[in-house]
Design an enzyme around this catalytic site. Structure first.
Site, short mmCIF file in Angstrom:
data_model
loop_
_atom_site.label_atom_id
_atom_site.label_comp_id
_atom_site.label_asym_id
_atom_site.label_seq_id
_atom_site.Cartn_x
_atom_site.Cartn_y
_atom_site.Cartn_z
N LEU A 1 10.67 6.27 17.12
CA LEU A 1 10.66 6.30 19.06
C LEU A 1 10.11 5.64 19.75
O LEU A 1 10.23 4.47 20.53
CB LEU A 1 11.80 7.66 19.40
CG LEU A 1 13.10 7.70 20.49
CD1 LEU A 1 14.04 6.83 20.27
CD2 LEU A 1 13.22 8.51 20.76
N CYS B 1 -1.21 6.20 10.08
CA CYS B 1 -0.03 5.84 10.20
C CYS B 1 -0.23 4.66 11.83
O CYS B 1 -1.08 4.87 12.01
CB CYS B 1 0.47 6.16 11.01
SG CYS B 1 1.91 8.00 11.00
N ASN C 1 -3.81 5.49 15.53
CA ASN C 1 -4.83 5.23 15.13
C ASN C 1 -5.22 3.84 15.38
O ASN C 1 -4.46 2.78 15.41
CB ASN C 1 -5.22 5.46 13.96
CG ASN C 1 -4.96 6.65 13.18
OD1 ASN C 1 -5.61 7.78 13.14
ND2 ASN C 1 -3.55 7.05 12.66
N GLU D 1 10.18 -2.14 6.69
CA GLU D 1 11.53 -1.56 7.54
C GLU D 1 12.42 -0.90 6.61
O GLU D 1 13.43 -1.80 5.79
CB GLU D 1 12.19 -1.81 8.64
CG GLU D 1 13.43 -1.26 9.39
CD GLU D 1 13.63 -0.43 9.50
OE1 GLU D 1 12.83 0.14 10.40
OE2 GLU D 1 14.46 1.03 9.35
N CYS E 1 6.45 -4.33 15.14
CA CYS E 1 5.94 -2.92 16.65
C CYS E 1 4.57 -3.65 16.69
O CYS E 1 3.74 -3.90 15.69
CB CYS E 1 5.69 -2.14 15.58
SG CYS E 1 7.62 -1.49 15.12
N GLU F 1 0.95 -1.63 0.28
CA GLU F 1 0.04 0.18 0.29
C GLU F 1 0.83 1.39 0.27
O GLU F 1 2.07 1.28 0.63
CB GLU F 1 -0.69 -0.26 1.19
CG GLU F 1 -1.36 -1.29 0.98
CD GLU F 1 -3.17 -1.19 2.33
OE1 GLU F 1 -3.47 -1.67 1.58
OE2 GLU F 1 -2.86 -0.74 3.13
N CYS G 1 1.55 -2.45 15.00
CA CYS G 1 1.01 -1.61 14.17
C CYS G 1 0.83 -3.20 12.99
O CYS G 1 1.04 -3.94 13.27
CB CYS G 1 2.81 -1.47 13.19
SG CYS G 1 2.67 -1.78 11.43
N CYS H 1 3.93 8.83 0.94
CA CYS H 1 3.84 7.53 1.70
C CYS H 1 4.12 6.20 1.41
O CYS H 1 3.20 5.84 0.43
CB CYS H 1 3.25 7.15 3.11
SG CYS H 1 3.43 6.68 4.40
N CYS I 1 6.89 -6.58 6.73
CA CYS I 1 7.90 -6.24 7.58
C CYS I 1 8.67 -7.12 8.47
O CYS I 1 7.97 -8.51 8.77
CB CYS I 1 7.18 -5.82 8.50
SG CYS I 1 8.07 -4.30 9.68
N SER J 1 12.10 7.03 6.85
CA SER J 1 11.73 7.12 8.96
C SER J 1 12.00 5.06 9.01
O SER J 1 11.60 4.11 8.44
CB SER J 1 10.27 7.09 8.54
OG SER J 1 9.95 6.92 10.17
S1 SF4 Z 1 5.97 0.19 12.33
FE1 SF4 Z 1 7.39 -0.25 10.27
S2 SF4 Z 1 9.07 -1.42 11.22
FE2 SF4 Z 1 7.37 -1.66 13.19
S3 SF4 Z 1 6.82 -3.43 12.37
FE3 SF4 Z 1 5.58 -1.83 11.68
S4 SF4 Z 1 6.29 -1.35 9.33
FE4 SF4 Z 1 7.37 -2.81 10.84
#
Ligand code: SF4
Length: 346
Positions: A221, A339, A296, A166, A118, A94, A121, A107, A114, A197
């Site tokens: 961070l 995000c 979100n 990433e 995280c 996406e 996410c 973006c 990934c 980023s």
């Molecule tokens: S925030 Fe970025 S680095 Fe972390 S799991 Fe999601 S896509 Fe991957």
């Protein structure tokens, strides 16, 4: 006998020129085809109208153009556009267009799924399937630039590598894509308008500094306390804050470019005074600014946006310590383009 045709966009301009010379043609023909492939983003050899029919057929016999295809496009009430992009092997990533009064930002994604995990996410729930090729990253930008012109009457002004994946885990291809995006043979955009980023891979941040890249660096961070950050981003155990800090100091010493910290404040996770104090200390190691990002929720609510008092506390304390802080409202929430939401329900 079956032969696999090569992706012509994996060739450099020099390699393309050499190919035509080997075919008994002029090297200049390579320049013409290269221009079609990158500046004009041709989807087929057929479209290369200043190339003879025979040459186009010869190219067709030897190569493919693995162009992306925008599978579905969703438009948010606030003007944000989310593209689900199909790659040549059927996988989907996406990318998002974010318009504001002064800029339109793409973006873009750098991996399918990934490598990292995280916990807040949506992308992390997809395992990493593969890295994107430079042309697949470049094509996302071109698609968004076209949409920006069509729906917002202006070209794309900025790019952030903050979509799926990433970027520093696909460093070489991201760098090649940025080379194309910034070169006169491609889109000719200024690298100063591009932000990579990362969630913070110390070794790769140092490599970027050594490579003297010209784009900007942002780090997700979210906490400057190891125990808290490891809860949110488990890979922090492997790349602890001390290593990250050392890499960022190295980055600043070499590039003199300040760092942006992306930071979400979550209820009961990092919304206390000690969290802000730790962030202030972390910001002192190298010139930096902080983007406080609205969160979100991606589902049932383990991670909840902190209340406005906590956000105000962050803002006031950071500013009292002369650290620039911006509060970023999320866009495109109604289409899951905000995000941390990419891959959520798409
Ligand atoms: S925030 Fe970025 S680095 Fe972390 S799991 Fe999601 S896509 Fe991957």
């Amino acid at each position: 006998m079956s032969t696999t045709k090569k992706d012509i966009r994996a060739l450099t301009k020099e390699q393309l020129r050499d190919f035509f010379v080997d075919q008994g043609d002029k090297a200049f023909r390579g320049n013409q085809v290269y221009e079609w492939l990158w500046q004009k983003s041709a989807h087929s050899f057929e479209a290369m109208t200043n190339i003879s029919k025979e040459t186009r057929q010869m190219l067709e016999d030897n190569f493919v153009i693995n162009h992306i295809r925008v599978d579905t496009m969703q438009r948010s009430a606030d003007g944000t556009i989310k593209n689900a992009v199909q790659l040549h092997d059927g996988l989907i990533v996406e990318s998002v267009l974010i318009p504001t009064k002064t800029r339109t930002t793409a973006c873009v994604s750098s991996q399918v799924g990934c490598s990292l995990d995280c916990r807040f996410c949506a992308t992390a729930r997809l395992k990493r399937m593969r890295n994107l090729n430079p042309d697949e990253i470049y094509d996302q930008v071109v698609a968004i630039d076209n949409e920006s012109r069509l729906y917002h009457n202006r070209p794309l002004s900025n790019i952030v590598f903050m979509g799926m994946g990433e970027p520093l885990m696909n460093y070489n291809n991201v760098l090649k894509a940025i080379d194309k995006i910034t070169s006169d043979d491609g889109l000719g955009m200024s690298p100063k308008r591009i932000v990579v980023s990362t969630s913070g891979v110390p070794k790769m941040i140092k490599k970027m500094a050594d490579d003297e890249v010209k784009f900007k660096l942002a780090v997700s961070l979210h906490s400057a306390i190891d125990e808290v950050r490891t809860t949110i981003m488990p890979f922090n155990e492997t790349f602890p804050l001390a290593d990250l800090r050392e890499a960022l100091e190295y980055w600043y010493t070499k590039t003199k470019n300040r760092i942006t910290y992306e930071y979400v404040v979550w209820k009961d996770i990092n919304d206390k005074r000690k969290d802000v104090d730790a962030l202030v200390q972390f910001c002192k190691f190298a010139p930096s600014k902080v983007n406080l990002i609205e969160y979100n929720p991606i589902d049932d609510g383990e991670f909840q946006q902190a209340n406005s008092e906590a956000i105000d506390m962050y803002k006031n304390i950071l500013e009292a310590n002369n650290i620039t802080v911006t509060i970023r409202r999320s866009r495109g929430k109604d289409i899951d383009a905000a995000c941390g939401q990419l891959a959520n329900k798409s």
